[in-house]
Design an enzyme around this catalytic site. Structure first.
Site, PDB file in Angstrom:
ATOM      1  N   ASP A 166       0.821  -1.192   0.000  1.00 58.66           N
ATOM      2  CA  ASP A 166       0.000   0.000   0.000  1.00 58.66           C
ATOM      3  C   ASP A 166       0.874   1.269   0.000  1.00 58.66           C
ATOM      4  O   ASP A 166       0.595   2.228  -0.710  1.00 58.66           O
ATOM      5  CB  ASP A 166      -0.896  -0.043   1.246  1.00 58.66           C
ATOM      6  CG  ASP A 166      -2.065   0.879   1.097  1.00 58.66           C
ATOM      7  OD1 ASP A 166      -2.711   0.848   0.027  1.00 58.66           O
ATOM      8  OD2 ASP A 166      -2.306   1.677   2.031  1.00 58.66           O
ATOM      9  N   LYS A 187       1.354   4.334  -2.942  1.00 60.20           N
ATOM     10  CA  LYS A 187       1.318   5.789  -2.728  1.00 60.20           C
ATOM     11  C   LYS A 187       2.559   6.450  -3.332  1.00 60.20           C
ATOM     12  O   LYS A 187       2.481   7.541  -3.894  1.00 60.20           O
ATOM     13  CB  LYS A 187       1.197   6.089  -1.238  1.00 60.20           C
ATOM     14  CG  LYS A 187      -0.156   5.628  -0.690  1.00 60.20           C
ATOM     15  CD  LYS A 187      -0.305   5.831   0.795  1.00 60.20           C
ATOM     16  CE  LYS A 187      -1.676   5.314   1.231  1.00 60.20           C
ATOM     17  NZ  LYS A 187      -1.859   5.310   2.676  1.00 60.20           N
TER      18      LYS A 187
HETATM   19 MG    MG Z   1      -3.782   1.070   6.421  1.00 56.44          MG
END
Ligand code: MG
Ligand code: ASP
Length: 827
Positions: A686, A690
């Protein structure tokens, strides 16, 4: 009382005109009488139309009689019964003489009709006589009613005084003769109140005539002038003149005042105002005309006077449908005098009336807007008139484009005021309305644009909003009512009233979709959405969803994608290309395949629609906007570093050795700080996503696979079930404890950091000095540090809570408002 000044005081005379709907039946007559009696005027002149539908009924009767249709008698009976009924209801026991009078009138009518059926045709003159009888009956009904209430009232049959000349251009009043006849009549009838028949008159040959359909307004103005009234009140069934047709623009506003010129322009382009001819007697005398509502007598209505109030700049917008554009184009037109004259002469000879004209100063083409019904004839006329030039290719073509409407913006305030046209074109451009031709007269009171009729509704709404006459309206569709989507829907609902009141922005939620179903609202989903959504039976179909949003013809459309679905991201490019703005916290587009990302940004650049995704990094924190500002102002970003995961931030803020790492993960999971499967956080993917989004924002073509990621999930546990993983995570505790003590030994802390620099991108656990900005974070805070050419000695830092549905939704909402602001909303 007998002072000369008081004596010289002229009597105040006010004229009123009531249309057919205002005198549709006995109740309405009574209402009109109440309204008149409540007014304190020295002299009161009331011009009335026939009862609603009576003129049509009379014309129909005459037609039937002349056509020898036997049922004319039946209808004649019905019409008489309707009038008798009204008389009885209005006058009660005193109705005898009125009913007798009506009977005599209807007997005369029957004789005329009988004669028509014998001769079997309907001479113009007879039709004129018959169609105006409704006004004669109507005036008598109102007059007798007023008298029955004890009022001093006379009924004036306009056929006795009003003399007009009917010609091609309309109807001219013989003022001198009419005034003279009126003086005679008045000498014999000095009543304080006068009820006058609208619509009817006599021509110079003393034949009975009318002022043309809807002519009673004109009668109102004529008698206002003849009686030297100070004002003319035209009573109708609306509150006055509106800024646009309320059937197209429900937000249309009522106009307090208009100048005569504005009213004429609006009327010309089809707004529901009085006809310009009607106004001419009033305009010549500077007599104010007040348009007002019989059903709302306390409403002040719209005042039309000579006064120009330039506050606008635009007062009203009108739409004329059923037009076509004729375009004559050719190099042979350049610099040739008389071409325009020939164009118009040809059209005149073909009896084609030109609505709008526009010619570019290159003189390469002349374009006229004409009625659709005349278009083919007009084109043929031009082809004939320019046959020679066409044959020698001096003129290349005569083009006909059908299905055209003209949108006109009207206002005295436009004159000499720069930027009005810009505002109109901007509103239309943003709503993606293509303009076919433009015209502005040098009075600058009217700007007209020809557009495709299929765009007309959208265009009128966009322009109406563009001039702040109605809110900027957006059709909003939300996909993915999960945690973030749900929070967004709540925030949207809560903010709605204020946005509307303060910023004039209407974010109209028209559709909600999940992976399973969708709810499409006719107008908007208001109040609680959950129950209707759960009951919605329509299965998800993104094509239908999109069509539905576009079908509302609202000026702007936004889709908010709160799903995490790559399939939805696959649609972005298509949506953007169609002018639909896209706002999303979904990382799929920003961090997914490069080709898709590029297609999306290209589609947005080409159409001008916005693609916004602030909430993909740092939830509600202004990370991407900050970065954009840096890039847009010409700064060069050298590196971006940060803690981009609230979960990992919390874990390492807490991890001081007192509690084993695996235990902290269990606690975090229990408190909802992690995904249901904590490996999604611990894997670092994740965070890597980003970084990819940020890298692309500064123009790099980074892909997810290129990011070096240190996963905190041990190899052996990657395939295990969640329960299994949680149970066995203890096996890594020793490793983490060792890394912590090593760090401490050098006075450092452990942090899970994402880094993007010239060399590439990496994500992993690093040691940082205890006084480093990243070392002092709280709870689940995110932090992003930008090193740039300008921010080189000391980095620019954005820090704060970077997770949670509320703040993420707020980030999405802020993007939505930015899109609105980009479309001209004053936020
Ligand atoms: Mg999270
Ligand atoms: N009764 C006439 C008509 O319907 C005149 C009017 O009402 O203005 O045309």
């Amino acid at each position: 009382m007998s002072s000369p000044a008081a004596h010289a005081q002229p009597l105040k005379t006010v004229a009123h005109k009531f249309g057919g709907t205002s005198v549709a039946d006995a109740t309405r007559y009574r209402h009109v009488a109440d309204l008149l009696l409540a007014r304190e005027e020295d002299q009161q002149i009331t011009v009335v139309s026939a009862m609603k539908g009576v003129t049509d009924a009379l014309i129909d009767l005459a037609g039937r009689a002349a056509g020898n249709l036997e049922d004319w008698r039946e209808r004649w009976h019905e019409l008489r019964a309707r009038h008798r009924g009204a008389a009885v209801a209005l006058l009660g026991e005193h109705s005898g003489p009125t009913v007798e009078w009506l009977d005599a009138q209807f007997d005369m009518l029957a004789e005329v009709l009988q004669a028509l059926s014998v001769i079997g045709e309907l001479p113009r003159e007879v039709l004129e006589r018959v169609q105006g009888l409704g006004e004669v009956y109507s005036a008598r009904l109102l007059g007798d009613h007023l008298r029955s209430r004890g009022e001093d009232c006379a009924v004036l049959d306009a056929r006795e005084v009003l003399v007009v000349d009917r010609n091609d251009l309309g109807v001219d009043v013989d003022w001198e003769l009419s005034a003279q006849r009126l003086r005679q009549w008045r000498a014999a009838n000095p009543a304080r109140r006068v009820v006058v028949t609208g619509f009817v008159a006599r021509d110079r040959g003393n034949r009975i005539t009318t002022l043309g359909r809807n002519g009673s307004d004109y009668s109102g103005a004529i008698f206002a002038a003849l009686f030297d009234a100070v004002e003319l009140h035209i009573w109708t069934d609306v509150d006055g003149v509106l800024s646009a047709d309320p059937r197209v623009v429900p937000e249309a506003v009522q106009l307090e005042s208009l100048s005569y010129d504005e009213a004429c322009e609006l009327a010309y382009f089809g707004a529901k105002v009085v006809h310009p001819q009607t106004m001419s007697p009033a305009i010549e005398r500077g007599l104010p005309i007040i348009i007002r509502n019989t059903f709302q007598p306390d409403h002040p209505g719209t005042r039309i006077t000579a006064r120009r109030d330039t506050s606008g700049p635009v007062k009203g917008l009108t739409l004329s449908p059923d037009l076509a554009v004729l375009n004559l184009e050719g190099t042979g037109l350049i610099g040739v005098p008389g071409t325009a004259e020939r164009v118009f002469a040809a059209l005149r000879d073909a009896r084609v009336s030109v609505v709008m004209i526009s010619q570019g100063s290159s003189e390469h083409s002349i374009c006229c807007v004409v009625k659709s019904a005349d278009a083919v004839r007009g084109r043929a006329a031009l082809l004939t008139a320019f046959a020679h030039e066409l044959s020698i290719a001096q003129i290349q073509r005569v083009q006909l484009t059908d299905g055209v409407s003209v949108l006109a913006a009207v206002g005295d305030g436009m004159a000499g005021m720069p930027g009005v046209a810009a505002r109109l074109f901007e509103s239309l451009g943003r709503a993606r309305v293509n303009i076919l031709a433009i015209a502005q007269g040098s009075s600058e009171r009217n700007i007209s644009v020809a557009i495709a009729s299929s765009d007309a509704t959208k265009a009128l709404r966009a322009a109406h909003a563009g001039f702040w006459l109605s809110p900027q309206t957006f059709a909003v569709g939300v996909i993915g009512p999960g945690n973030v989507g749900r929070a967004l829907l709540e925030q949207l609902r809560a903010a709605q009233p204020q946005l509307l009141a303060k910023a004039n922005v209407d974010l109209r939620l028209r559709a909600i979709a999940s992976s399973r179903r969708m709810l499409l609202a006719e107008r908007s989903i208001e109040g609680d959405w959950k129950v209707p959504f759960e009951q919605a039976s329509q299965a998800l179909d993104l094509d239908r969803f999109t069509e539905h949003l576009l079908a509302s013809h609202l000026p702007h459309t936004v889709i908010v994608d709160c799903s995490a679905s790559p399939a939805v991201a696959d649609r972005y490019a298509q949506w953007l290309a169609a002018g639909i703005h896209v706002v999303t916290p979904n990382k799929q587009a920003g961090a997914g395949p490069l080709a898709r990302y590029q297609a999306i940004t290209e589609a947005a650049a080409a159409s001008g629609a916005r693609f916004r995704y602030e909430a993909t990094v740092g939830a509600g924190l202004p990370v991407i906007n900050t970065l954009r500002d840096l890039v847009d102002t010409g700064d060069v970003v050298t590196s971006i570093e940060g803690i981009f995961s609230g979960t990992l931030a919390w874990l390492f803020n807490k991890f001081d050795g007192s509690v084993p790492f695996s235990e902290l993960v269990a606690q975090a999971r229990a408190m909802g700080y992690t995904e249901p499967d904590p490996r999604e956080d611990l894997s670092g993917t994740d965070v890597a996503r980003k970084l990819v989004i940020l890298a692309r924002e500064i123009g790099r073509t980074l892909s997810l696979e290129e990011v070096q990621v240190e996963s905190l999930v041990p190899e052996g546990l990657r395939q295990a079930s969640v329960e299994d993983f949680m149970a066995r995570l203890g096996q890594v505790d020793a490793v983490f404890a060792k890394r912590l003590s090593d760090a401490r030994a050098s006075g450092n802390v452990l942090r899970y950091v994402g880094r993007l620099h010239e060399g590439g991108a990496s994500v992993g656990l690093v040691e940082l000095p205890a006084d480093h900005a990243f070392a002092r974070l709280r709870l689940t805070d995110n932090i992003v540090q930008f090193n740039t050419r300008r921010y080189c000695a000391n980095p620019l830092i954005v820090q704060g809570p970077g997770a949670g549905p509320e703040v993420t939704a707020a980030g999405v909402f802020a993007d939505l408002l930015r899109v609105a602001a980009g479309q001209g909303a004053r936020l």
